[in-house]
Design an enzyme around this catalytic site. Structure first.
Site, PDB file in Angstrom:
ATOM      1  N   CYS A  59     -28.611 -13.862  34.785  1.00 49.98           N
ATOM      2  CA  CYS A  59     -29.295 -14.258  36.007  1.00 49.98           C
ATOM      3  C   CYS A  59     -28.231 -14.790  36.961  1.00 49.98           C
ATOM      4  CB  CYS A  59     -30.325 -15.335  35.683  1.00 49.98           C
ATOM      5  SG  CYS A  59     -30.793 -16.349  37.094  1.00 49.98           S
ATOM      6  N   GLU A 117       3.690   1.856  -1.339  1.00 51.28           N
ATOM      7  CA  GLU A 117       4.203   2.175  -2.672  1.00 51.28           C
ATOM      8  C   GLU A 117       3.110   2.871  -3.488  1.00 51.28           C
ATOM      9  OE1 GLU A 117       6.957   2.289  -3.996  1.00 51.28           O
ATOM     10  OE2 GLU A 117       6.728   2.074  -6.169  1.00 51.28           O
ATOM     11  N   CYS A 175     -31.453 -21.765  39.223  1.00 50.08           N
ATOM     12  CA  CYS A 175     -32.446 -21.232  38.276  1.00 50.08           C
ATOM     13  C   CYS A 175     -32.878 -22.362  37.348  1.00 50.08           C
ATOM     14  CB  CYS A 175     -31.864 -20.077  37.468  1.00 50.08           C
ATOM     15  SG  CYS A 175     -32.966 -19.495  36.159  1.00 50.08           S
ATOM     16  N   LEU A 226     -36.617  -6.486 -15.159  1.00 50.13           N
ATOM     17  CA  LEU A 226     -36.806  -7.913 -15.423  1.00 50.13           C
ATOM     18  C   LEU A 226     -38.132  -8.350 -14.832  1.00 50.13           C
ATOM     19  CD1 LEU A 226     -33.249  -9.088 -14.332  1.00 50.13           C
ATOM     20  CD2 LEU A 226     -34.139  -9.221 -16.657  1.00 50.13           C
ATOM     21  N   LYS A 244     -28.595 -12.331  -8.921  1.00 48.33           N
ATOM     22  CA  LYS A 244     -29.263 -11.029  -9.010  1.00 48.33           C
ATOM     23  C   LYS A 244     -28.741 -10.173  -7.862  1.00 48.33           C
ATOM     24  CE  LYS A 244     -33.596  -8.744  -9.920  1.00 48.33           C
ATOM     25  NZ  LYS A 244     -33.445  -7.605  -9.013  1.00 48.33           N
ATOM     26  N   ASP A 265       0.829  -1.215   0.000  1.00 50.20           N
ATOM     27  CA  ASP A 265       0.000   0.000   0.000  1.00 50.20           C
ATOM     28  C   ASP A 265       0.857   1.256   0.000  1.00 50.20           C
ATOM     29  OD1 ASP A 265      -1.973  -1.829   0.199  1.00 50.20           O
ATOM     30  OD2 ASP A 265      -2.730  -1.183   2.168  1.00 50.20           O
TER      31      ASP A 265
HETATM   32  S1  IVH Z   1     -29.925  -7.610 -16.450  1.00 48.40           S
HETATM   33  C1  IVH Z   1     -32.913  -5.995 -19.591  1.00 48.40           C
HETATM   34  N1  IVH Z   1     -28.547  -8.888 -14.621  1.00 48.40           N
HETATM   35  O1  IVH Z   1     -32.271  -6.110 -11.657  1.00 48.40           O
HETATM   36  C2  IVH Z   1     -32.497  -6.529 -18.276  1.00 48.40           C
HETATM   37  N2  IVH Z   1     -30.007  -7.145 -13.932  1.00 48.40           N
HETATM   38  O2  IVH Z   1     -35.186  -5.789 -12.667  1.00 48.40           O
HETATM   39  C3  IVH Z   1     -31.378  -5.771 -17.686  1.00 48.40           C
HETATM   40  N3  IVH Z   1     -29.983  -6.751 -11.519  1.00 48.40           N
HETATM   41  O3  IVH Z   1     -32.375  -2.791 -12.675  1.00 48.40           O
HETATM   42  C4  IVH Z   1     -30.977  -6.233 -16.358  1.00 48.40           C
HETATM   43  N4  IVH Z   1     -28.491  -8.283 -11.009  1.00 48.40           N
HETATM   44  O4  IVH Z   1     -30.450  -3.437 -11.188  1.00 48.40           O
HETATM   45  C5  IVH Z   1     -29.455  -7.921 -14.879  1.00 48.40           C
HETATM   46  N5  IVH Z   1     -27.246 -10.086 -13.117  1.00 48.40           N
HETATM   47  C6  IVH Z   1     -28.134  -9.126 -13.371  1.00 48.40           C
HETATM   48  C7  IVH Z   1     -28.685  -8.328 -12.345  1.00 48.40           C
HETATM   49  C8  IVH Z   1     -29.627  -7.354 -12.669  1.00 48.40           C
HETATM   50  C9  IVH Z   1     -29.271  -7.323 -10.534  1.00 48.40           C
HETATM   51  C10 IVH Z   1     -30.982  -5.687 -11.306  1.00 48.40           C
HETATM   52  C11 IVH Z   1     -30.727  -4.454 -12.117  1.00 48.40           C
HETATM   53  C12 IVH Z   1     -31.998  -4.117 -12.820  1.00 48.40           C
HETATM   54  C13 IVH Z   1     -32.989  -5.011 -12.163  1.00 48.40           C
HETATM   55  C14 IVH Z   1     -33.963  -5.499 -13.219  1.00 48.40           C
END
Ligand code: IVH
Length: 576
Positions: free
Chosen positions: A452, A34, A458, A82, A124, A32
């Protein structure tokens, strides 16, 4: 080029590389100190000649002058959402359990007229979506999703996120590249941020997503710079001046070579058909708690881009992708009472009894409040509407109170229906006497836990001590569950673990009869004498079998404070 220009370019190059090694690859190659030395050298050069402070300079990662407001930007390609699918994992039949997933795959197969489709999978991420535009390899603009059509321009803030490249790797960057992904806060950074917030007396964030959103959308980007935000890329929205990979998996691989953080390969396999998808879903669910970031489900995308294009969109979601969500881990409910539980070592834990609520895939009626300080810090009171959280198999907990819904005292002189200023219920305080045995409750200096002082006099501590004693990793007495231990203690058959070894068949049968009667069992269940005597015989046998345990197990089973499983082993080895 002047000597200073050359040196500045060289420093930018080095610092961007070291930063990428540290924040994206998690494999630093220099100390760090450096990095700091080179960083200060570049800062000094840029201060002397401000024209050297170009947009991709790592010095821009510390944030800039606060803005009055964020500019609005219209997305060249809208940021869609989605559609969701859910699975009820309590259903035994896989076809019923994953019905919504099966429907999704059916629609895709019908749309493409194929018997089987290849899907790219991904977690997700539970953060916030961001769009990053690179012009000739340099980060030019970053924007939040907003309403999907237009978002807020947060370029200065995004520059402070170390995992996001300011400049793309490679000799021939595309003329234009728009990458989408999720900004989030790792669990460990979230814990640290909240600990710091408490120390400073500031308010804490309810979860990593709120912390990430609150940190990114700061008009003062210097504050963003102090928060550790992370990023994962998950799609490409536009490419000019380079080949656009033909599959989603290809996109991810390309983004990785350009220097973007993408999730590790074992979390994004390409799979086939419903079996591949559901196998991935269940696999990720078991890994979820151990992941360094929060996810709220998984995402499936038709892997081939030509197939994606053929399927197109419905309203504001693609037909070629779906979010397969996990059951929500947080829910709202009401605190009916607050009671205290007494543990094996006398530790008193306040527990909220809740109006039953479905969360994390099960119905929850109790949530731990940890200790008195925690209840006071969160100011949880009877009647409060609270957010409860049940993550994985962890004990449910109260996250926070919805203060706006706290029941208030009717105003003085006012009518019954007008709310006054005073809360109807007082702030929580731990009782001075043990709720089970009435002994003094003591809390030692500097300790968060109150205990306690009754020791084994107890009943709760006795019962818990015996439960511990009989446990699998201790004396492993089969058939001696919590319910019967409580009754043996309550009726006075057992005062200490030694008494277990004096129990007779008749004692057990008598205890069971009394317990069943007390609990209002029907005559039929009480009559089930044959079953009961078999249970009692087995139990006596199991107790007998535990008369000659290895010393280490016995020492651990006795539940001496500070003698855990490994200390017990060390002691036993030493004692011989
Ligand atoms: S693809 C056209 N991939 O989910 C679809 N979205 O409801 C574009 N999200 O607003 C989204 N992980 O914030 C995609 N692996 C993933 C994701 C992801 C989280 C969220 C993203 C988006 C929401 C869609």
């Amino acid at each position: 080029m002047t000597a200073n220009e050359l040196r500045a370019a060289e420093l930018r190059e080095l610092l961007n590389r070291y930063g990428h090694e540290y924040y994206v690859l998690d494999a630093p190659t220099v100390p760090d100190a450096e990095y700091d030395r080179l960083f200060r050298e570049l800062q000094a050069l840029e201060e002397a000649s401000p024209e050297l402070a170009v947009p991709d300079s790592p010095t821009r990662r510390v944030g800039g002058a606060p803005l009055a407001e964020f500019d609005s930007v219209v997305h060249a390609v809208p940021m869609l959402s989605l559609s969701n699918a859910f699975s009820d994992m309590q259903l035994a039949d896989p076809a019923e359990r994953h019905a919504e997933l099966i429907q999704f795959d059916e629609r895709v197969r019908k749309g493409l007229d194929l018997a089987e489709v290849e899907y790219a999978t991904e977690p997700k991420f539970d953060g916030l979506a961001i769009s990053l535009v690179y012009e000739h390899g340099v980060l030019a603009r970053a924007a939040t999703r907003g309403d999907g059509v237009a978002g807020e321009q947060v370029t200065e803030n995004v520059r402070t996120i170390r995992a996001i490249p300011l400049k793309l790797d490679g000799a021939n960057p595309p003329a234009l590249l728009e990458v989408r992904g999720e900004v989030l806060m790792l669990k460990r950074d979230f814990e640290r941020l909240n600990a710091d917030q408490i120390e400073r007396g500031d308010k804490t964030f309810a979860n990593p997503r709120n912390a990430a959103a609150g940190s990114l959308r700061q008009l003062d980007s210097r504050i963003t710079a102090q928060r550790r935000l992370s990023f994962f890329a998950y799609s490409i929205a536009r490419v000019e001046g380079a080949d656009w990979p033909a599959t989603h998996a290809g996109e991810m691989a390309w983004l990785k070579t350009l220097g973007f953080p993408v999730v590790e390969e074992s979390l994004r396999p390409v799979v086939r058909g419903v079996a591949g998808l559901s196998g991935y879903y269940e696999g990720v669910q078991t890994r979820r708690a151990g992941l360094p970031f929060e996810i709220d489900g998984v995402v499936y995308k038709v892997n081939r881009r030509d197939q994606q294009d053929a399927l197109g969109f419905v309203s504001r979601a693609p037909r070629w992708a779906i979010a397969h969500k996990f059951p929500a881990e947080e829910a709202l409910t009401v605190v009916e009472t607050i009671e205290e539980q007494v543990g094996r070592t006398g530790a008193i834990t306040p527990v909220a009894r809740l109006k039953p609520v479905f969360v994390g895939g099960v119905t929850v009626t109790n949530a731990t409040l940890h200790n008195e300080d925690e209840v006071r810090r969160k100011d949880v009171r009877v009647g409060d509407t609270v957010i409860v959280r049940r993550a994985g198999d962890v004990i449910p907990e109260v996250v926070s109170v919805v203060l706006a819904q706290r029941p208030m005292q009717p105003a003085e002189g006012g009518d019954l229906f007008s709310a006054g200023e005073e809360p109807r219920y007082p702030a929580y305080s731990l009782p001075a006497a043990c709720p089970v045995c009435g002994s003094h409750v003591v809390r030692e200096e500097g300790e968060a836990i109150a205990r306690c002082s009754g020791g084994l006099s107890c009943r709760a501590q006795r019962s818990q001590a015996i439960q511990h004693f009989a446990g699998r990793r201790m004396m492993d007495i089969d058939g001696l569950g919590e319910r019967y231990i409580d009754k043996l203690v309550e009726y006075g058959y057992v005062k200490s673990v030694a008494d277990l070894y004096r129990l007779k068949l008749d004692d057990l049968l008598e205890m069971k009869r009394r317990a069943d009667e007390d609990e209002g069992a029907t005559p039929e269940t009480v009559k089930a004498g044959k079953v009961a005597s078999k249970w009692a015989e087995n139990l006596i046998e199991a107790i007998d079998a535990s008369r000659t345990p290895p010393l280490a197990r016995l020492l651990f089973a006795l539940g001496i404070r500070h003698v855990g499983e490994s200390t017990a082993k060390t002691l036993a080895d030493w004692l011989g």
